[in-house]
Motif scaffolding. Structure first.
Motif: not given
Length: 222
Positions: A179-190, A195-201
């Motif tokens: 199925y098609p999908n779309v989402g985002g990524d927020v990445e913070i290098a600590f 790094l820390l990743l936040l990923r809604p999809d």
């Protein structure tokens, strides 16, 4: 004789000023080089990423109720900007991996066990394999925002455990669908290479959508 002394003094003062200027220039260059060395291995230098994740998957179960389950998995990412000679402020590359969730029966708890009533097969599982393209922008060496999209290949061990469309949500057989999908990524290098990743999809289906939200700790390989 006095004129020569004055000329000599002026020459020495000029050479001293020139020496200070060169020293300041060398110090600036050294500081810049040190800064590059300190941030090497952060987001702008990422070539490959291995990113374990954990989170939640939200969907409609066999009874039509909205529910959520524990989701866990890993993302594998390849930054191709170097390959195409692109500015390192940008990120572009393929993403794959897998997300697994034990769904259990409808009315089960967050980990797919102890249903209030057995409304569907308690052995139901879900596997999602992303086949995505990720495009992002490095706000700095430590922060990146991206969007991703393409397709999510899904496997349901019990077809009617989720309401994803009439043709694929009937019966107890297993079923593969993309199925098609779309989402985002927020990445913070600590730290360097971490790094820390936040990923809604969001997976878009003929029936009800699947939302997955995960938090990951990634390992960046330059």
């Amino acid at each position: 004789m006095r004129i020569s002394a004055i000329a000599l003094s002026a020459f020495l003062i000029g050479m001293g000023s020139l020496g200070v200027a060169y020293a300041q220039e060398d110090e600036t260059a050294a500081t810049t080089a040190e800064a590059r060395e300190v941030t090497r291995g952060y987001l702008k230098n990422e070539a490959f990423g291995v990113k374990p994740q954990v989170g939640v998957i939200a969907f409609k179960d066999a009874t039509g109720d909205s529910t959520g389950r524990l989701a866990e998995g890993i993302n594998l990412e390849w930054n191709t900007t170097r390959l195409f000679g692109m500015d390192q402020k940008f990120y572009m590359g393929p993403v794959t991996g897998m997300i697994f969730s034990h769904l259990g029966s409808a009315s089960s708890n967050f980990v797919g066990t102890d249903p209030d009533r057995r409304a569907s097969d308690a052995g139901a599982n879900l596997l999602i394999i992303p086949a995505n393209l990720k495009v992002g922008y490095n706000l700095s060496d430590r922060y990146r925002i991206s969007v991703h999209g393409g397709g999510n290949l899904t496997y349901r061990s019990v077809a009617n455990s989720m309401r994803l469309g009439s043709k694929t949500s009937a019966g107890n057989d297993d079923v593969w669908r993309i199925y098609p999908n779309v989402g985002g990524d927020v990445e913070i290098a600590f730290s360097r290479n971490a790094l820390l990743l936040l990923r809604p999809d969001l997976t878009i289906t003929p029936g009800d959508e699947i939302f997955t939200g995960t938090v990951g700790v990634g390992i960046s390989l330059g």
